[in-house]
Structure formats: structure tokens, C-alpha cells
Motif scaffolding. Structure first.
Motif, PDB file in Angstrom:
ATOM      1  N   GLN A 135      13.078   1.111   7.168  1.00  0.00           N
ATOM      2  CA  GLN A 135      12.303   2.171   7.801  1.00  0.00           C
ATOM      3  C   GLN A 135      13.045   2.736   9.006  1.00  0.00           C
ATOM      4  OE1 GLN A 135       8.293   0.814   8.654  1.00  0.00           O
ATOM      5  NE2 GLN A 135       8.082  -0.057   6.598  1.00  0.00           N
ATOM      6  N   GLN A 136      13.709   1.862   9.774  1.00  0.00           N
ATOM      7  CA  GLN A 136      14.493   2.330  10.923  1.00  0.00           C
ATOM      8  C   GLN A 136      15.643   3.221  10.460  1.00  0.00           C
ATOM      9  OE1 GLN A 136      15.609  -0.719  13.846  1.00  0.00           O
ATOM     10  NE2 GLN A 136      14.012  -2.037  13.007  1.00  0.00           N
ATOM     11  N   ALA A 137      16.341   2.780   9.420  1.00  0.00           N
ATOM     12  CA  ALA A 137      17.465   3.574   8.911  1.00  0.00           C
ATOM     13  C   ALA A 137      16.983   4.916   8.373  1.00  0.00           C
ATOM     14  CB  ALA A 137      18.213   2.797   7.829  1.00  0.00           C
ATOM     15  N   ALA A 138      15.856   4.909   7.650  1.00  0.00           N
ATOM     16  CA  ALA A 138      15.319   6.149   7.082  1.00  0.00           C
ATOM     17  C   ALA A 138      14.903   7.119   8.178  1.00  0.00           C
ATOM     18  CB  ALA A 138      14.135   5.840   6.169  1.00  0.00           C
ATOM     19  N   ALA A 139      14.280   6.607   9.248  1.00  0.00           N
ATOM     20  CA  ALA A 139      13.864   7.468  10.353  1.00  0.00           C
ATOM     21  C   ALA A 139      15.070   8.068  11.067  1.00  0.00           C
ATOM     22  CB  ALA A 139      13.008   6.667  11.336  1.00  0.00           C
ATOM     23  N   LEU A 140      16.121   7.267  11.239  1.00  0.00           N
ATOM     24  CA  LEU A 140      17.330   7.776  11.889  1.00  0.00           C
ATOM     25  C   LEU A 140      17.993   8.846  11.036  1.00  0.00           C
ATOM     26  CD1 LEU A 140      19.380   7.550  14.206  1.00  0.00           C
ATOM     27  CD2 LEU A 140      20.550   5.773  12.880  1.00  0.00           C
ATOM     28  N   PHE A 149      25.121   7.847  12.440  1.00  0.00           N
ATOM     29  CA  PHE A 149      24.197   7.200  11.505  1.00  0.00           C
ATOM     30  C   PHE A 149      24.806   5.930  10.933  1.00  0.00           C
ATOM     31  CE2 PHE A 149      23.016   6.671   6.990  1.00  0.00           C
ATOM     32  CZ  PHE A 149      21.688   6.294   7.169  1.00  0.00           C
ATOM     33  N   LEU A 150      26.053   5.995  10.502  1.00  0.00           N
ATOM     34  CA  LEU A 150      26.693   4.840   9.862  1.00  0.00           C
ATOM     35  C   LEU A 150      26.890   3.684  10.835  1.00  0.00           C
ATOM     36  CD1 LEU A 150      29.308   6.686   7.636  1.00  0.00           C
ATOM     37  CD2 LEU A 150      27.266   5.460   6.861  1.00  0.00           C
ATOM     38  N   ASP A 151      27.112   3.978  12.118  1.00  0.00           N
ATOM     39  CA  ASP A 151      27.264   2.913  13.105  1.00  0.00           C
ATOM     40  C   ASP A 151      26.022   2.024  13.146  1.00  0.00           C
ATOM     41  OD1 ASP A 151      29.780   3.744  13.804  1.00  0.00           O
ATOM     42  OD2 ASP A 151      29.146   4.850  15.596  1.00  0.00           O
ATOM     43  N   VAL A 152      24.861   2.622  12.887  1.00  0.00           N
ATOM     44  CA  VAL A 152      23.609   1.871  12.869  1.00  0.00           C
ATOM     45  C   VAL A 152      23.282   1.363  11.465  1.00  0.00           C
ATOM     46  CG1 VAL A 152      21.117   1.996  13.289  1.00  0.00           C
ATOM     47  CG2 VAL A 152      22.716   3.178  14.822  1.00  0.00           C
ATOM     48  N   ALA A 153      23.480   2.223  10.467  1.00  0.00           N
ATOM     49  CA  ALA A 153      23.026   1.908   9.105  1.00  0.00           C
ATOM     50  C   ALA A 153      23.870   0.832   8.429  1.00  0.00           C
ATOM     51  CB  ALA A 153      23.025   3.180   8.253  1.00  0.00           C
ATOM     52  N   GLU A 154      25.170   0.814   8.673  1.00  0.00           N
ATOM     53  CA  GLU A 154      26.004  -0.190   7.998  1.00  0.00           C
ATOM     54  C   GLU A 154      25.577  -1.616   8.320  1.00  0.00           C
ATOM     55  OE1 GLU A 154      30.247   0.561   6.757  1.00  0.00           O
ATOM     56  OE2 GLU A 154      30.152   1.767   8.587  1.00  0.00           O
ATOM     57  N   VAL A 211       9.038 -13.381   5.062  1.00  0.00           N
ATOM     58  CA  VAL A 211       9.627 -12.968   6.345  1.00  0.00           C
ATOM     59  C   VAL A 211      10.859 -12.106   6.105  1.00  0.00           C
ATOM     60  CG1 VAL A 211      10.877 -13.807   8.374  1.00  0.00           C
ATOM     61  CG2 VAL A 211       8.711 -14.862   7.727  1.00  0.00           C
ATOM     62  N   ASN A 212      11.743 -12.555   5.216  1.00  0.00           N
ATOM     63  CA  ASN A 212      12.943 -11.771   4.915  1.00  0.00           C
ATOM     64  C   ASN A 212      12.589 -10.409   4.341  1.00  0.00           C
ATOM     65  OD1 ASN A 212      14.697 -13.764   5.765  1.00  0.00           O
ATOM     66  ND2 ASN A 212      15.038 -14.601   3.732  1.00  0.00           N
ATOM     67  N   THR A 213      11.577 -10.373   3.464  1.00  0.00           N
ATOM     68  CA  THR A 213      11.162  -9.114   2.855  1.00  0.00           C
ATOM     69  C   THR A 213      10.615  -8.158   3.901  1.00  0.00           C
ATOM     70  OG1 THR A 213      10.641 -10.243   0.777  1.00  0.00           O
ATOM     71  CG2 THR A 213       9.673  -8.068   1.094  1.00  0.00           C
ATOM     72  N   ASN A 214       9.788  -8.667   4.827  1.00  0.00           N
ATOM     73  CA  ASN A 214       9.236  -7.825   5.893  1.00  0.00           C
ATOM     74  C   ASN A 214      10.321  -7.318   6.828  1.00  0.00           C
ATOM     75  OD1 ASN A 214       6.613  -8.107   4.943  1.00  0.00           O
ATOM     76  ND2 ASN A 214       6.187  -9.901   6.210  1.00  0.00           N
ATOM     77  N   ILE A 215      11.300  -8.182   7.137  1.00  0.00           N
ATOM     78  CA  ILE A 215      12.429  -7.749   7.966  1.00  0.00           C
ATOM     79  C   ILE A 215      13.185  -6.621   7.268  1.00  0.00           C
ATOM     80  CG2 ILE A 215      14.701  -8.437   8.854  1.00  0.00           C
ATOM     81  CD1 ILE A 215      13.470 -11.200   9.425  1.00  0.00           C
ATOM     82  N   ASN A 216      13.433  -6.789   5.979  1.00  0.00           N
ATOM     83  CA  ASN A 216      14.147  -5.753   5.225  1.00  0.00           C
ATOM     84  C   ASN A 216      13.378  -4.442   5.215  1.00  0.00           C
ATOM     85  OD1 ASN A 216      16.246  -7.449   4.693  1.00  0.00           O
ATOM     86  ND2 ASN A 216      15.854  -7.660   2.508  1.00  0.00           N
ATOM     87  N   ASP A 217      12.067  -4.519   5.029  1.00  0.00           N
ATOM     88  CA  ASP A 217      11.247  -3.305   5.041  1.00  0.00           C
ATOM     89  C   ASP A 217      11.366  -2.588   6.379  1.00  0.00           C
ATOM     90  OD1 ASP A 217      10.390  -3.792   2.489  1.00  0.00           O
ATOM     91  OD2 ASP A 217       8.440  -4.607   3.070  1.00  0.00           O
ATOM     92  N   PHE A 274       0.795  -1.213   0.000  1.00  0.00           N
ATOM     93  CA  PHE A 274       0.000   0.000   0.000  1.00  0.00           C
ATOM     94  C   PHE A 274       0.840   1.282   0.000  1.00  0.00           C
ATOM     95  CE2 PHE A 274      -3.176  -2.708   2.500  1.00  0.00           C
ATOM     96  CZ  PHE A 274      -3.923  -2.987   1.378  1.00  0.00           C
ATOM     97  N   ASP A 275       2.152   1.167   0.171  1.00  0.00           N
ATOM     98  CA  ASP A 275       3.002   2.320   0.491  1.00  0.00           C
ATOM     99  C   ASP A 275       2.795   3.515  -0.435  1.00  0.00           C
ATOM    100  OD1 ASP A 275       3.934   0.665   2.407  1.00  0.00           O
ATOM    101  OD2 ASP A 275       5.892   0.311   1.512  1.00  0.00           O
TER     102      ASP A 275
END
Length: 402
Positions: free
Chosen positions: A196-201, A358-363, A186-192, A58-59
Motif C-alpha cells: 500500500q505504501q509503494a502504491a501510494a508513492l 520511487f525505486l529508492d523506496v520501492a526496491e 503477521v508477514n501477510t499483513n506487513i506485506n499488505d 474486504f478489499d
């Protein structure tokens, strides 16, 4: 049609019928016209709202009014076992999984899709495996008409042949298909969720950034090219060749076309490494993705590489810039991005401390996203190689351990 030419020699206790014997195949859009969009309504799922694995999301869906929703719900009768099938355009043959209606948003679907609802004569997950098979696609491909806008008629689709084994074998093949599908989901939902966490950060750091810089002050824009199409020694090699059709979410691991090392030497593209940022500049404009393996790129895209800026920061800066370019084009046709567009863009540059935070989390997040994407590709390859052998009786389904 002689089914043996399609399926080979089937076991004795298997039968063959047509799709409409085992399912209701619905085409509620005889006009093939999409309904009018409204600003505040319900999602209208089109081909562009599918992820890499054919799951409808739906995004970014358009929205339509309640009368369209009620009409679609009456006509389509979508349930959790319904199968969407793209029947026209460049995505013809794409198999679609619809979101569950259980407690979820009501939605309508594109006229480019037919809906296949299995009946009680066939295991629904077995039918899904058949619809995704090369044997099914081979029959569809032979019935496609139209060169500029290819399509298959609903009556032709209904007469596609389906092999039908005994119920226990159907159930077992369905279980195997669903186990693979569920793991991919499951893998796709985890990736999504990770993205989203990386984008919010990143958004949090970006909103507090105080330094304005020109986009091209910190990011280099590189191009691609295409080897001569008539030179056979340049094509079908081991080098993935990225075009706008190949954009992943976010990683692209395989491409529709490949070139040889000789082809790479005779085109204007480098072999771009993992995490180069690709932006589609013509055709499908403004899509942003990352190669998950080294690949070359055609001239309809740009490759963006940081000037002492980490590639994950380049990725998120690019998303900001492209989003701004899309807003600038509001009300106009957004049909191309040029290097001048990027040269005119101003972005907020994260401080060194925030960039490292940011990179400490995003990488690790994007390492996990890439790993999950690679596993999904392996699972899809396993499904595509294993299921045809199970459906032909070549491998005993009860020998397979899940």
C-alpha cells in the motif's frame, strides 16, 4: 469406513468421531444462489476475496443489503474460531479464515462456503489443523460428485472422520498450529502494508507525470506456451509452470504444475526471471503478478519486460493499463486481453528523477515482500509436514519447542 486406512495406528487413548460430533457444520444456502449486489451495502465474501493463505479480505468484495447480512449472521453464527470450507467449484477444499467481527464490518459469505463452528468437545485450533490436513482432504476428495462443477454435500461433509486425542495433546497441537498461522498472518499483513505504501508513492509520482507514451514504447510483450500434455518426459520436473490459477499477491513462488528442462525446450515459453510481470489474458482475465522464482508460463498469459525500464515500474504501469482496460470493458464481458489492447494504451511516464525516487523506496519494499513471502511458504511447508505427524502420534507434541 475403517479409520486405520486414513490415520494409521493411533495411540490407545485417542478416539475417532465424525465432524458433526465435534462441530456444527452449517450450510445456509440450499439454493446455492448468491444474493443480488447493491452499490452501497456490506461486504459479501466469496472465494475470490481470499488471499494466498485463505484469509478473507474486504478489499474487493461485492456488497449486499442489510437483510442479507442479518440472515447470514443468524444462520452462520461466525466467531473468531469459525472455519470456512469451500464445498464446490475449482477451489473445493480451500480452508478459509474469516475476519474478526470484534469492532469490524458486518459481512455475509458466499454460498460456495460451509461454516464449521467447533463445539466444546474439541479444541478449535486443533480442529482447524485437522481440517487443513491431507487426511481430511483425502476423505473429502473421495466424496466429491460432479465433473463440470464438483461439490461435496453437507451431509457427506458432516460425516468426515476426525481423530481426537486427549485434551492436553489437542491443546498443544492447536498451539503449534496457531503459532505458525499467526506468523504467516503477521508477514501477510506487513506485506499488505508495504505494498500500500509503494502504491501510494507511485500514484503520487504518476499523477504529476507530464510525459505521455504508448505502453508498448517502453514495455515489451512476450508470450508463453504449453509442452505436449501427452509427453510424460515434459512434465513434473523442477521448472515451475505458471498459469492463471497461480497468481500470487503479488509474488508466486510455487505453481500447480511443473515441467522439465526438456519440456521447457519444447514449448514457446522462456524461463522468465524474478520480477517479470505476468498478466492473465484468458480465463481469469486481468490479474497481475510477479514470479518470485524463475518460471515458465502458458499461453493464457503475457510476460511484460521493460525496454530499459525497471521491472517494478513495469509492474505499476501495467496495473494502470489493466485497470483502464477493465473500465473500458464496463458493461461488456471482459473475457480476454490481446496485444492490440496494450498497443493502444497510453500511460504517463515518470521522469528519470521521479522514477529513481520511487525505486529508492520501492526496491527495498519489494525485496522485503518477497522475503516475507518465501518465509510464509517455508512456514506453510513446515505446518503441512509437521502437523500430520503430531496428529498421528508419530511425534510427541511436547517435544516441539515453539
Amino acid at each position: 469406513m475403517n479409520y486405520k486406512k486414513i490415520f494409521g495406528e493411533l495411540p490407545r487413548n485417542w478416539t475417532v468421531g465424525t465432524l458433526d460430533q465435534y462441530a456444527e457444520v452449517i450450510d445456509p444456502h440450499p439454493s446455492h444462489r448468491a444474493p443480488s449486489e447493491v452499490s452501497d451495502g456490506y461486504p459479501f465474501l466469496g472465494i475470490g476475496d481470499l488471499d494466498y493463505y485463505g484469509n478473507a479480505t474486504f478489499d474487493k468484495a461485492r456488497h449486499v443489503g442489510l437483510e442479507i447480512i442479518e440472515e447470514h449472521e443468524h444462520n452462520y453464527k461466525i466467531t473468531e474460531t469459525s472455519i470456512g470450507y469451500a464445498k464446490m467449484g475449482n477451489t473445493i477444499g480451500k480452508v478459509v479464515s474469516f475476519p474478526s467481527r470484534q469492532g469490524k464490518t458486518r459481512f455475509a459469505v458466499s454460498p460456495a462456503l460451509s461454516v464449521i463452528n467447533p463445539n466444546d468437545q474439541i479444541n478449535p485450533y486443533y480442529l482447524r489443523a485437522v481440517v487443513e490436513s491431507n487426511a481430511f482432504w483425502g476423505q473429502v476428495n473421495g466424496k466429491i460428485t460432479g465433473s463440470t462443477r464438483p461439490s461435496i454435500g453437507i451431509q457427506q461433509l458432516r460425516k468426515i472422520l476426525i481423530p481426537l486425542p486427549p485434551e492436553a495433546i489437542q491443546e498443544r497441537i492447536g498451539e503449534i498450529w496457531k503459532a505458525i498461522y499467526d506468523k504467516i498472518s503477521v508477514n501477510t499483513n506487513i506485506n499488505d502494508n508495504l505494498q500500500q505504501q509503494a502504491a501510494a508513492l507511485f500514484a503520487n509520482f504518476y499523477d504529476h507525470a507530464e510525459t505521455e507514451v504508448g505502453f508498448t514504447e517502453i514495455i515489451q510483450i512476450l508470450g508463453g506456451g504449453t509442452p505436449k500434455t501427452g509427453e510424460s518426459s515434459y512434465w513434473n520436473g523442477n521448472v515451475p509452470f505458471f498459469t492463471p490459477k497461480d497468481v500470487g499477491l503479488p509474488y508466486t513462488l510455487s505453481t500447480e504444475k511443473t515441467i522439465t528442462e526438456e519440456g521447457l525446450a519444447h514449448c514457446n515459453s522462456r524461463l522468465y526471471p524474478v520480477n517479470t510481470v505476468f498478466v492473465t489474458a484468458r480465463g481469469t482475465v486481468g490479474k497481475v503478478g510477479l514470479p518470485g522464482v524463475p518460471m515458465a508460463m502458458n499461453q493464457s498469459c503475457y510476460a511484460l519486460v521493460g525496454k530499459e525500464t525497471h521491472q517494478l515500474l513495469v509492474y505499476f504501469y501495467t496495473l494502470k493499463a489493466v485497470d483502464r482496460l477493465k473500465h473500458k470493458a464496463s458493461g461488456a464481458v471482459f473475457d480476454a486481453i490481446t496485444t492490440r489492447d496494450f498497443e493502444s494504451e497510453i500511460i504517463m511516464k515518470l521522469s528519470d528523477e521521479d522514477a529513481q525516487g520511487f525505486l529508492d523506496v520501492a526496491e527495498p519494499i519489494y525485496q522485503a515482500v518477497l522475503s516475507n513471502s518465501i518465509e510464509n511458504l517455508r512456514l506453510a511447508a513446515l505446518r503441512d509436514s509437521l502437523l500430520p505427524k503430531l496428529m498421528s502420534g508419530e511425534i510427541d507434541v511436547f517435544d516441539i519447542q515453539l
